[in-house]
Design a protein around this motif. Structure first.
Motif, short mmCIF file in Angstrom:
data_model
loop_
_atom_site.label_atom_id
_atom_site.label_comp_id
_atom_site.label_asym_id
_atom_site.label_seq_id
_atom_site.Cartn_x
_atom_site.Cartn_y
_atom_site.Cartn_z
N PHE A 215 0.83 -1.20 0.00
CA PHE A 215 0.00 0.00 0.00
C PHE A 215 0.87 1.26 0.00
O PHE A 215 0.54 2.25 -0.66
N ILE A 216 1.98 1.22 0.74
CA ILE A 216 2.88 2.37 0.78
C ILE A 216 3.51 2.61 -0.59
O ILE A 216 3.61 3.75 -1.06
N MET A 217 3.92 1.53 -1.27
CA MET A 217 4.51 1.67 -2.60
C MET A 217 3.50 2.22 -3.59
O MET A 217 3.82 3.11 -4.41
N GLY A 218 2.27 1.73 -3.54
CA GLY A 218 1.23 2.26 -4.42
C GLY A 218 0.96 3.72 -4.16
O GLY A 218 0.74 4.51 -5.10
N ALA A 219 0.97 4.12 -2.88
CA ALA A 219 0.74 5.52 -2.54
C ALA A 219 1.88 6.40 -3.03
O ALA A 219 1.65 7.54 -3.47
N ALA A 220 3.11 5.90 -2.97
CA ALA A 220 4.25 6.68 -3.46
C ALA A 220 4.12 6.96 -4.95
O ALA A 220 4.38 8.08 -5.42
N LEU A 221 3.68 5.96 -5.71
CA LEU A 221 3.46 6.17 -7.14
C LEU A 221 2.31 7.15 -7.38
O LEU A 221 2.38 7.99 -8.29
N ALA A 222 1.24 7.04 -6.58
CA ALA A 222 0.13 7.98 -6.72
C ALA A 222 0.59 9.41 -6.41
O ALA A 222 0.12 10.37 -7.04
#
Length: 317
Positions: A215-222
């Motif tokens: 979830f943290i990695m996805g948020a960083a991309l967002a």
């Protein structure tokens, strides 16, 4: 030719944004089989965070280096958006992980509405424009094609500095995240959880930690996508999360949900379809670009249910 090249460049730039958002969808779905419908509004929140950071750094503190400002805003946005998504996963999704399948979906929709309304109440309904100094510094364009039309008009195609920034950022992040998923111990843990979370836990994988990091990695991309969106369009408001979020999810499905390169490929295809449709038609017909996008998605899934780069689902027995 010039008009076609210009629409091609514009489509790839917009499609790269969709692809960055789509990677967040595909990573979460690949591991826990859940569509995080709050991801689009998380992207919008990250764009608002980028706007606030630009105002503080450039307008209030007088930072003159746009490159330093971009890097600082990107770092701050990635950290803050990751914290948001980590909290969302812990509060709204983890307690419902073992419940019936609709519960996390309903929770995701609730989180989406909460984020949208939070931004509307805290920042207002008006669009927030990027500081003029930043927009002016990134407004350079480089002519790549020039021709004279049949009616005597001069036509050219140009590659903007904003588009270059988006292309380079997307390529670098895709390479970095592909390496993490494919070549690191964290990536092996993510792939193990994707195949069978219970077996991964029995083999010593911390499933909760792995999902939280995802979830943290996805948020960083967002967060990066939100910054690029603000740079490309120059403004953002609380409504800008829904439509890009839906199109990014469509890109993930089109490219093959679960595939990182597929998510970016799907995003670029959707961006190209949008811009080429707009450039080919005028008036009311041009407004049907979204119909064209979803029609292509439907046709693709009829013949390739797993998407362009997705793997066929194998039922475990």
């Amino acid at each position: 030719m010039a008009e076609f090249l210009q629409q091609l460049i514009n489509g790839l730039a917009v499609g790269s944004l969709y692809g960055l958002i789509a990677v967040g969808y595909t990573m979460v779905f690949g591991i826990i089989g859940m569509v995080n419908f709050a991801h689009g509004d998380l992207f919008m929140l990250s764009a608002i965070i980028a706007f606030i950071c630009f105002v503080i750094l450039v307008t209030l503190l007088g930072l003159s280096s746009v490159i330093v400002a971009l890097l600082a805003v990107m770092a701050i946005g990635m950290v803050l958006t990751s914290i948001w998504n980590w909290a969302i996963e812990r509060i709204a999704y983890r307690p419902l992980r073992g419940s019936f399948r609709l519960a996390p979906l309903i929770s995701a929709i609730g989180v989406s509405m909460a984020l949208s309304n939070f931004v509307q109440v805290s920042q207002g309904a008006e669009s927030k424009a990027i500081p003029h100094a930043v927009d002016a510094a990134l407004s350079a364009k480089y002519q790549i094609w020039s021709e004279v039309a049949s009616d005597g008009r001069a036509m050219d195609a140009s590659l903007s500095l904003k588009a270059i920034l988006i292309f380079v950022t997307t390529a670098v992040l895709l390479a970095v995240f592909w390496y993490i998923v494919s070549r690191t111990s964290l990536g092996r843990a993510q792939r193990a959880c994707e195949q069978d979370r219970k077996m991964a836990a029995l083999l010593g994988v911390d499933v909760d930690r792995t999902i939280s990091i995802t979830f943290i990695m996805g948020a960083a991309l967002a967060a990066v996508a939100g910054l690029m969106f603000l740079v490309l369009y120059g403004s953002v408001n609380f409504r800008d999360g829904f439509v890009p979020g839906v199109k990014a999810f469509t890109a993930a499905v089109l490219g093959g949900i679960g595939s990182l390169p597929g998510a970016v490929l799907g995003g670029m295809l959707i961006g190209l379809i949008e811009k080429l449709w707009e450039g080919s038609f005028e008036g009311d017909v041009a407004a049907y670009r979204d119909v064209a996008v979803f029609s292509v998605l439907a046709i693709t899934l009829i013949f390739m249910p797993q998407g362009l780069l997705g793997r066929p689902e194998v039922e475990k027995v």
